[in-house]
Design a protein around this motif. Structure first.
Motif, PDB file in Angstrom:
ATOM      1  N   GLY A  43     -13.138 -33.104  -6.279  1.00 18.80           N
ATOM      2  CA  GLY A  43     -13.964 -34.249  -6.641  1.00 18.80           C
ATOM      3  C   GLY A  43     -13.184 -35.482  -7.033  1.00 18.80           C
ATOM      4  O   GLY A  43     -13.755 -36.450  -7.537  1.00 18.80           O
ATOM      5  N   ASP A  44     -11.866 -35.476  -6.798  1.00 23.28           N
ATOM      6  CA  ASP A  44     -11.058 -36.620  -7.207  1.00 23.28           C
ATOM      7  C   ASP A  44      -9.732 -36.607  -6.440  1.00 23.28           C
ATOM      8  O   ASP A  44      -8.850 -35.800  -6.739  1.00 23.28           O
ATOM      9  CB  ASP A  44     -10.802 -36.544  -8.717  1.00 23.28           C
ATOM     10  N   VAL A  45      -9.572 -37.498  -5.460  1.00 22.08           N
ATOM     11  CA  VAL A  45      -8.325 -37.525  -4.677  1.00 22.08           C
ATOM     12  C   VAL A  45      -7.147 -37.979  -5.528  1.00 22.08           C
ATOM     13  O   VAL A  45      -5.988 -37.819  -5.147  1.00 22.08           O
ATOM     14  CB  VAL A  45      -8.443 -38.438  -3.427  1.00 22.08           C
ATOM     15  N   ASN A  46      -7.453 -38.531  -6.701  1.00 23.66           N
ATOM     16  CA  ASN A  46      -6.400 -38.956  -7.615  1.00 23.66           C
ATOM     17  C   ASN A  46      -5.542 -37.774  -8.089  1.00 23.66           C
ATOM     18  O   ASN A  46      -4.349 -37.925  -8.347  1.00 23.66           O
ATOM     19  CB  ASN A  46      -7.043 -39.629  -8.833  1.00 23.66           C
ATOM     20  N   ILE A  47      -6.154 -36.601  -8.172  1.00 23.84           N
ATOM     21  CA  ILE A  47      -5.425 -35.403  -8.612  1.00 23.84           C
ATOM     22  C   ILE A  47      -4.299 -35.099  -7.619  1.00 23.84           C
ATOM     23  O   ILE A  47      -3.148 -34.872  -7.999  1.00 23.84           O
ATOM     24  CB  ILE A  47      -6.375 -34.197  -8.739  1.00 23.84           C
ATOM     25  N   GLY A  48      -4.650 -35.100  -6.320  1.00 24.89           N
ATOM     26  CA  GLY A  48      -3.653 -34.842  -5.280  1.00 24.89           C
ATOM     27  C   GLY A  48      -2.588 -35.924  -5.231  1.00 24.89           C
ATOM     28  O   GLY A  48      -1.404 -35.641  -5.012  1.00 24.89           O
ATOM     29  N   LEU A  49      -3.005 -37.172  -5.460  1.00 26.90           N
ATOM     30  CA  LEU A  49      -2.051 -38.284  -5.439  1.00 26.90           C
ATOM     31  C   LEU A  49      -1.035 -38.131  -6.577  1.00 26.90           C
ATOM     32  O   LEU A  49       0.172 -38.277  -6.374  1.00 26.90           O
ATOM     33  CB  LEU A  49      -2.797 -39.614  -5.552  1.00 26.90           C
ATOM     34  N   LYS A  50      -1.524 -37.817  -7.756  1.00 29.53           N
ATOM     35  CA  LYS A  50      -0.611 -37.642  -8.891  1.00 29.53           C
ATOM     36  C   LYS A  50       0.309 -36.442  -8.672  1.00 29.53           C
ATOM     37  O   LYS A  50       1.486 -36.473  -9.033  1.00 29.53           O
ATOM     38  CB  LYS A  50      -1.408 -37.472 -10.186  1.00 29.53           C
ATOM     39  N   ALA A  51      -0.225 -35.379  -8.050  1.00 27.57           N
ATOM     40  CA  ALA A  51       0.605 -34.196  -7.756  1.00 27.57           C
ATOM     41  C   ALA A  51       1.704 -34.543  -6.751  1.00 27.57           C
ATOM     42  O   ALA A  51       2.836 -34.056  -6.856  1.00 27.57           O
ATOM     43  CB  ALA A  51      -0.265 -33.062  -7.217  1.00 27.57           C
ATOM     44  N   ALA A  52       1.395 -35.396  -5.767  1.00 22.07           N
ATOM     45  CA  ALA A  52       2.397 -35.813  -4.781  1.00 22.07           C
ATOM     46  C   ALA A  52       3.481 -36.664  -5.451  1.00 22.07           C
ATOM     47  O   ALA A  52       4.669 -36.531  -5.134  1.00 22.07           O
ATOM     48  CB  ALA A  52       1.730 -36.595  -3.652  1.00 22.07           C
ATOM     49  N   VAL A  53       3.074 -37.518  -6.378  1.00 18.17           N
ATOM     50  CA  VAL A  53       4.055 -38.319  -7.128  1.00 18.17           C
ATOM     51  C   VAL A  53       4.941 -37.406  -7.979  1.00 18.17           C
ATOM     52  O   VAL A  53       6.165 -37.595  -8.062  1.00 18.17           O
ATOM     53  CB  VAL A  53       3.352 -39.381  -8.003  1.00 18.17           C
ATOM     54  N   ASP A  54       4.323 -36.395  -8.591  1.00 22.41           N
ATOM     55  CA  ASP A  54       5.107 -35.429  -9.376  1.00 22.41           C
ATOM     56  C   ASP A  54       6.105 -34.694  -8.492  1.00 22.41           C
ATOM     57  O   ASP A  54       7.249 -34.427  -8.908  1.00 22.41           O
ATOM     58  CB  ASP A  54       4.175 -34.413 -10.053  1.00 22.41           C
ATOM     59  N   ASP A  55       5.682 -34.348  -7.274  1.00 25.24           N
ATOM     60  CA  ASP A  55       6.571 -33.660  -6.335  1.00 25.24           C
ATOM     61  C   ASP A  55       7.756 -34.552  -5.965  1.00 25.24           C
ATOM     62  O   ASP A  55       8.900 -34.088  -5.907  1.00 25.24           O
ATOM     63  CB  ASP A  55       5.786 -33.256  -5.075  1.00 25.24           C
ATOM     64  N   LEU A  56       7.486 -35.830  -5.720  1.00 24.06           N
ATOM     65  CA  LEU A  56       8.570 -36.773  -5.421  1.00 24.06           C
ATOM     66  C   LEU A  56       9.518 -36.890  -6.619  1.00 24.06           C
ATOM     67  O   LEU A  56      10.747 -36.919  -6.452  1.00 24.06           O
ATOM     68  CB  LEU A  56       7.997 -38.147  -5.057  1.00 24.06           C
ATOM     69  N   THR A  57       8.949 -36.952  -7.822  1.00 24.37           N
ATOM     70  CA  THR A  57       9.762 -37.037  -9.044  1.00 24.37           C
ATOM     71  C   THR A  57      10.731 -35.862  -9.127  1.00 24.37           C
ATOM     72  O   THR A  57      11.930 -36.013  -9.405  1.00 24.37           O
ATOM     73  CB  THR A  57       8.839 -37.040 -10.289  1.00 24.37           C
ATOM     74  N   LYS A  58      10.207 -34.668  -8.843  1.00 24.08           N
ATOM     75  CA  LYS A  58      11.021 -33.447  -8.893  1.00 24.08           C
ATOM     76  C   LYS A  58      12.117 -33.487  -7.821  1.00 24.08           C
ATOM     77  O   LYS A  58      13.276 -33.149  -8.095  1.00 24.08           O
ATOM     78  CB  LYS A  58      10.108 -32.239  -8.672  1.00 24.08           C
ATOM     79  N   ARG A  59      11.753 -33.923  -6.610  1.00 23.63           N
ATOM     80  CA  ARG A  59      12.729 -33.965  -5.510  1.00 23.63           C
ATOM     81  C   ARG A  59      13.850 -34.967  -5.791  1.00 23.63           C
ATOM     82  O   ARG A  59      14.985 -34.777  -5.349  1.00 23.63           O
ATOM     83  CB  ARG A  59      12.039 -34.321  -4.192  1.00 23.63           C
ATOM     84  N   LEU A  60      13.506 -36.049  -6.488  1.00 25.37           N
ATOM     85  CA  LEU A  60      14.520 -37.050  -6.806  1.00 25.37           C
ATOM     86  C   LEU A  60      15.351 -36.660  -8.026  1.00 25.37           C
ATOM     87  O   LEU A  60      16.353 -37.323  -8.347  1.00 25.37           O
ATOM     88  CB  LEU A  60      13.857 -38.415  -7.056  1.00 25.37           C
ATOM     89  N   GLY A  61      14.933 -35.596  -8.727  1.00 24.29           N
ATOM     90  CA  GLY A  61      15.679 -35.119  -9.880  1.00 24.29           C
ATOM     91  C   GLY A  61      15.598 -36.034 -11.087  1.00 24.29           C
ATOM     92  O   GLY A  61      16.561 -36.139 -11.862  1.00 24.29           O
ATOM     93  N   VAL A  62      14.450 -36.697 -11.253  1.00 27.50           N
ATOM     94  CA  VAL A  62      14.263 -37.592 -12.398  1.00 27.50           C
ATOM     95  C   VAL A  62      13.067 -37.102 -13.219  1.00 27.50           C
ATOM     96  O   VAL A  62      12.312 -36.227 -12.791  1.00 27.50           O
ATOM     97  CB  VAL A  62      14.053 -39.059 -11.946  1.00 27.50           C
ATOM     98  N   THR A  63      12.928 -37.663 -14.417  1.00 27.50           N
ATOM     99  CA  THR A  63      11.847 -37.195 -15.297  1.00 27.50           C
ATOM    100  C   THR A  63      10.536 -37.927 -15.061  1.00 27.50           C
ATOM    101  O   THR A  63       9.455 -37.388 -15.305  1.00 27.50           O
ATOM    102  CB  THR A  63      12.256 -37.358 -16.772  1.00 27.50           C
ATOM    103  N   SER A  64      10.606 -39.178 -14.590  1.00 25.09           N
ATOM    104  CA  SER A  64       9.385 -39.943 -14.321  1.00 25.09           C
ATOM    105  C   SER A  64       9.677 -41.058 -13.340  1.00 25.09           C
ATOM    106  O   SER A  64      10.841 -41.423 -13.121  1.00 25.09           O
ATOM    107  CB  SER A  64       8.812 -40.535 -15.616  1.00 25.09           C
ATOM    108  N   ILE A  65       8.595 -41.574 -12.735  1.00 22.37           N
ATOM    109  CA  ILE A  65       8.710 -42.669 -11.758  1.00 22.37           C
ATOM    110  C   ILE A  65       7.784 -43.796 -12.178  1.00 22.37           C
ATOM    111  O   ILE A  65       6.619 -43.578 -12.504  1.00 22.37           O
ATOM    112  CB  ILE A  65       8.331 -42.202 -10.334  1.00 22.37           C
ATOM    113  N   LYS A  66       8.317 -45.001 -12.156  1.00 22.23           N
ATOM    114  CA  LYS A  66       7.508 -46.208 -12.287  1.00 22.23           C
ATOM    115  C   LYS A  66       7.710 -47.024 -11.018  1.00 22.23           C
ATOM    116  O   LYS A  66       8.737 -46.910 -10.363  1.00 22.23           O
ATOM    117  CB  LYS A  66       7.915 -47.007 -13.532  1.00 22.23           C
TER     118      LYS A  66
END
Length: 454
Positions: A43-66
């Motif tokens: 019911g919210d595509v935002n959940i998947g979007l945030k999960a994809a950003v989290d996945d990118l964060t993990k792949r880049l080896g950083v704690t957060s992305i702005k």
């Protein structure tokens, strides 16, 4: 970590985010990709979007992305559903259809002439996102478009309407929709004169309407809060990238083979020789969508086209078992070989349906050679994007097979065309990036396609 631009591709099954850095320099960088399942079901595509950003964060080896900017492409609402209503099928209807497809729409209904009761019934069932009305060259026939507009206005479908017909009708059309709760867009005629196409103004408005009105997927309003740049339909983004590239390197075709459809984009003027004998005009930028040629959702359609027995002999495998074990992302060598066979058939079929042909007319003066449809004979590049062509080992070989498939009288690419693969699988993202940052998008396109290595 601070990133210049994040581009989200919110698809029907997967959401991907691509990060780009140094976007304002002469050497912009693609720094990584994250992905997650699209969360329409939740019911919210935002959940998947945030999960994809989290996945990118993990792949880049950083704690957060702005990020400074977030742009997006989307087909998560089931695509951009359109209906097209014109006067003559081979003239205004075809022109309107080209504009809609080039913008990334999925056309669910096409009518020519006065709209009928059965057409109206079907239109109500479709519940389109956008309705496109055309008809009549400028200062030509007026009545059909006015009649169709009146019938459509009576339906109160709450879908924005684009009028792209005879310029003389614009004030009348505005009057018809004046008291309706419908947003009306009047644009230049898609077919202003006999044998003249003018589809770019309509194509642009369709993309603008998509961004303004078509945020129907669950949670898309929240995505709009995160995205501070344009949101355009994913197929339209691939077309934008293809058009940008054509200006730099010359005529090209782009195959986008996916799980549900195979899209083919061609951006080429065609050869002078063929243009002289064309019986009707073709747009420079053309897109066709093959809704029956997907390598996952529509896999069985492609198997049927090839034939189970023939495919079994070709692969030396139990086809029924491969069908049973078929997954969205092939993992075993057998699964990969199976999807490669499906992809090759999808590519060749899409090409056959998209390309024009030569034929002969016979009359009192004897035999005359004419051309109809899109001329691909002078394209310089054959490009592959989409998971099936960018992530499978034989993607380049599959596209190269086109050059060996030259058929008599078909206007296919010739043997000199160079095959390129979107190695970073970022072509759609770069299409939307090209809106605010065309130079950076072009640089990154060349890099992903490895043009300078050819």
């Amino acid at each position: 970590m601070k990133i210049n631009v994040l581009v989200a591709e919110i698809g029907s099954t997967t959401t991907v985010v691509n990060g780009f850095q140094d976007i304002f320099t002469s050497c912009p960088k693609f720094i990584g990709q994250g992905q997650a399942p699209t969360s329409v079901a939740e019911g919210d595509v935002n959940i998947g979007l945030k999960a994809a950003v989290d996945d990118l964060t993990k792949r880049l080896g950083v704690t957060s992305i702005k990020y400074d900017e977030m742009l997006a492409t989307s087909s998560a609402a089931g695509g951009l559903k359109m209906t097209v209503h014109g006067l003559v099928h081979d003239m205004t209807v075809r022109a309107a259809k080209e504009a809609a497809l080039g913008a990334g729409a999925i056309i669910h209904q096409i009518t020519a002439g006065r709209i009928k009761r059965t057409d109206i019934k079907r239109l109500k069932e479709i519940q389109p996102n956008i309705i496109l009305i055309a008809g009549g060259v400028d200062y030509g026939e007026r009545d059909t478009a006015i009649y169709n507009a009146e019938r459509i206005a009576e339906l109160d479908l709450n879908a924005p309407v684009i009028y792209a017909g005879n310029i003389e009708n614009q004030e009348e059309i505005k009057e018809i929709f004046a008291e309706k709760a419908v947003k009306l867009y009047c644009v230049e005629n898609v077919y202003p004169k006999i044998d003249q196409l003018n589809i770019e103004p309509t194509r642009k408005v369709i993309q603008d309407v998509f961004e303004e009105h078509i945020i129907h997927a669950p949670g898309m309003l929240k995505v709009r809060e995160m995205v501070n740049g344009p949101i355009i339909p994913t197929p339209g983004a691939v077309m934008e990238a293809s058009k940008l590239l054509m200006e730099e390197i010359g005529g090209l075709i782009t195959f986008d083979v996916g799980g549900a459809t195979t899209d083919l984009h061609s951006v080429t003027e065609g050869s002078e020789e063929i243009n002289r004998i064309l019986i009707s005009p073709e747009p420079v930028a053309k897109r066709t969508v093959e809704g029956d040629l997907g390598v996952y959702v529509n896999m069985e359609n492609i198997v049927d086209r090839i034939g189970k027995d023939l495919l079994g002999k070709k692969l030396s495998k139990d086809i029924d078992l491969l069908i049973k074990e078929h997954t969205p992302i092939p993992k075993t060598p057998q699964q990969i070989e199976f999807v490669e066979a499906l992809t090759q058939e999808a590519v060749l079929t899409a090409l056959e349906r998209h390309a024009g042909k030569l034929r002969f007319l016979y009359g009192a003066g004897g035999k005359t050679k004419v051309a109809e449809g899109k001329d691909l004979s002078s394209v310089k590049y054959i490009i592959g994007t989409g998971g099936a062509l960018t992530r499978l080992p034989k993607g380049k070989a599959i596209l190269s097979s086109i050059k060996e498939k030259s058929l008599i009288n078909m206007l296919y690419p010739n043997n000199e065309a160079t095959v390129l693969i979107d190695n970073n699988y970022i072509m759609a993202s770069l299409g939307v990036l090209s809106k605010p940052h065309p130079e950076a998008a072009l640089y990154l396109l060349r890099e992903s396609l490895r043009i300078d290595e050819e």
